[in-house]
Design an enzyme around this catalytic site. Structure first.
Site, PDB file in Angstrom:
ATOM      1  N   ASP A  67      -9.153  -7.634  -1.261  1.00 28.49           N
ATOM      2  CA  ASP A  67     -10.303  -8.373  -1.778  1.00 28.49           C
ATOM      3  C   ASP A  67     -11.391  -8.594  -0.733  1.00 28.49           C
ATOM      4  OD1 ASP A  67      -8.654 -10.141  -0.341  1.00 28.49           O
ATOM      5  OD2 ASP A  67      -7.881 -11.031  -2.183  1.00 28.49           O
ATOM      6  N   ASN A 136      -1.572 -21.900  -5.556  1.00 31.99           N
ATOM      7  CA  ASN A 136      -1.589 -21.920  -7.031  1.00 31.99           C
ATOM      8  C   ASN A 136      -0.923 -20.680  -7.620  1.00 31.99           C
ATOM      9  OD1 ASN A 136      -3.399 -19.900  -6.509  1.00 31.99           O
ATOM     10  ND2 ASN A 136      -5.134 -20.804  -7.593  1.00 31.99           N
ATOM     11  N   HIS A 138      -1.630 -17.477  -6.835  1.00 29.22           N
ATOM     12  CA  HIS A 138      -2.434 -16.249  -6.953  1.00 29.22           C
ATOM     13  C   HIS A 138      -1.940 -15.160  -6.005  1.00 29.22           C
ATOM     14  CE1 HIS A 138      -5.689 -17.708  -3.836  1.00 29.22           C
ATOM     15  NE2 HIS A 138      -4.775 -16.972  -3.227  1.00 29.22           N
ATOM     16  N   GLU A 143      -6.261 -15.408 -10.069  1.00 26.42           N
ATOM     17  CA  GLU A 143      -5.973 -16.829 -10.217  1.00 26.42           C
ATOM     18  C   GLU A 143      -5.157 -17.084 -11.490  1.00 26.42           C
ATOM     19  OE1 GLU A 143      -6.626 -18.348  -7.620  1.00 26.42           O
ATOM     20  OE2 GLU A 143      -8.731 -18.458  -7.026  1.00 26.42           O
TER      21      GLU A 143
HETATM   22  C1  F6R Z   1      -6.005 -12.445   0.913  1.00 25.48           C
HETATM   23  C2  F6R Z   1      -5.564 -12.708  -0.467  1.00 25.48           C
HETATM   24  C3  F6R Z   1      -4.975 -14.025  -0.851  1.00 25.48           C
HETATM   25  C4  F6R Z   1      -4.122 -14.669   0.243  1.00 25.48           C
HETATM   26  C5  F6R Z   1      -3.607 -16.021  -0.223  1.00 25.48           C
HETATM   27  C6  F6R Z   1      -2.788 -16.725   0.849  1.00 25.48           C
HETATM   28  O1  F6R Z   1      -6.521 -11.142   1.045  1.00 25.48           O
HETATM   29  O2  F6R Z   1      -5.694 -11.868  -1.301  1.00 25.48           O
HETATM   30  O3  F6R Z   1      -4.198 -13.862  -2.004  1.00 25.48           O
HETATM   31  O4  F6R Z   1      -3.046 -13.815   0.549  1.00 25.48           O
HETATM   32  O5  F6R Z   1      -4.679 -16.840  -0.587  1.00 25.48           O
HETATM   33  O6  F6R Z   1      -3.614 -17.034   1.915  1.00 25.48           O
HETATM   34  P1  F6R Z   1      -3.017 -17.582   3.291  1.00 25.48           P
HETATM   35  O7  F6R Z   1      -2.184 -16.513   3.862  1.00 25.48           O
HETATM   36  O8  F6R Z   1      -4.227 -17.864   4.135  1.00 25.48           O
HETATM   37  O9  F6R Z   1      -2.252 -18.806   2.950  1.00 25.48           O
END
Ligand code: F6R
Length: 242
Positions: A67, A136, A138, A143
């Site tokens: 992303d 959450n 995702h 989401e």
């Molecule tokens: C990042 C992504 C997100 C993160 C997730 C966890 O490219 O796609 O899904 O993997 O938000 O983020 P952290 O590792 O910062 O807790």
């Protein structure tokens, strides 16, 4: 779904890096799917160390990131392109032209998303996808409520995600409200998946992913349907698993 419980974040990161390095050694032209955020930072450090030590090379690897924030330029230090350069790409010998991240400044978003999917397809599909998980539930920026059939698309970020990611910005109002993200279907198409989670704040999301019902309300629960997933968690993130 295989669940490995590591004693701490460093051990988890070492295990993840070993799996990724093993993938690249056995198939040097591997296509890797990569994530940003806190979870993979130490994994990337380990991969950079493996590269420096001559254990693995990335000359033939192609990478696709999950992303990118919408409206954020690649040379903005808050962009995911910047994150990847700083945390991994500049430390290894991957060719710049083989690193792909959605263009957050794309004028024609629909076309950018379509082309991203086509690029993955032309590269032969993703061999190994690395994921984190949101508090959450995702994966990527899919989401709660996301369609399991979704491909790369423009998403509205949940308030919880905006709040969680505010730590990377000077102030919460600077966090972009939208992102271009690979969809659930794009992620599920990867041949193998590794998901990393550490810390208490991820315990509920990990529980729902592993032991909860499969539901778009818990996007990561779809991974129960994937034939080759390794979830690597530390003790805190695993604390609600029965
Ligand atoms: C990042 C992504 C997100 C993160 C997730 C966890 O490219 O796609 O899904 O993997 O938000 O983020 P952290 O590792 O910062 O807790």
């Amino acid at each position: 779904m295989e669940v490995l419980i590591a004693k701490d974040y460093n051990t988890l990161s070492k295990q993840a890096a070993m799996i990724i390095a093993g993938q690249v050694i056995s198939q040097p032209s591997s296509v890797l799917g990569l994530a940003t955020g806190s979870s993979p930072v130490e994994t990337y450090k380990n991969l950079a160390a493996f590269y420096r030590e001559g254990i693995v090379g990335f000359q033939q690897v192609t990478a696709f990131n999950l992303d990118e924030y919408y409206g954020v330029a690649p040379d903005n230090p808050c962009s995911y392109r910047w994150f990847m350069e700083e945390n991994l790409f500049k430390h290894i010998n991957i060719l710049p032209e083989n690193t792909h991240i959605p263009n957050g400044l794309a004028k024609d978003v629909a076309n950018e998303c379509l082309e991203y999917e086509e690029k993955i397809h032309r590269a032969g599909g993703i061999d190994l996808q690395l994921l984190g998980i949101g508090g959450n539930g995702h994966i990527g920026f899919n989401e709660p409520g996301a369609h399991f059939e979704s491909l790369t698309h423009l998403v509205d970020l949940d308030q919880e995600t905006i709040d969680a990611n505010a730590r990377f910005f000077d102030s919460p109002d600077q966090v972009p409200r939208q992102a271009l993200s690979m969809g659930i279907k794009s992620i599920m198409a990867a041949r193998k998946i590794i998901l990393l989670a550490s810390g208490k704040a991820k315990a509920k999301a990990v529980y729902e992913m592993v032991q909860g019902p499969i539901s778009p309300e818990h996007p990561a629960s779809v991974l129960q349907l994937h034939p080759q997933v390794v979830v690597i968690v530390d003790k805190e993130a695993a604390s609600l698993l029965g």
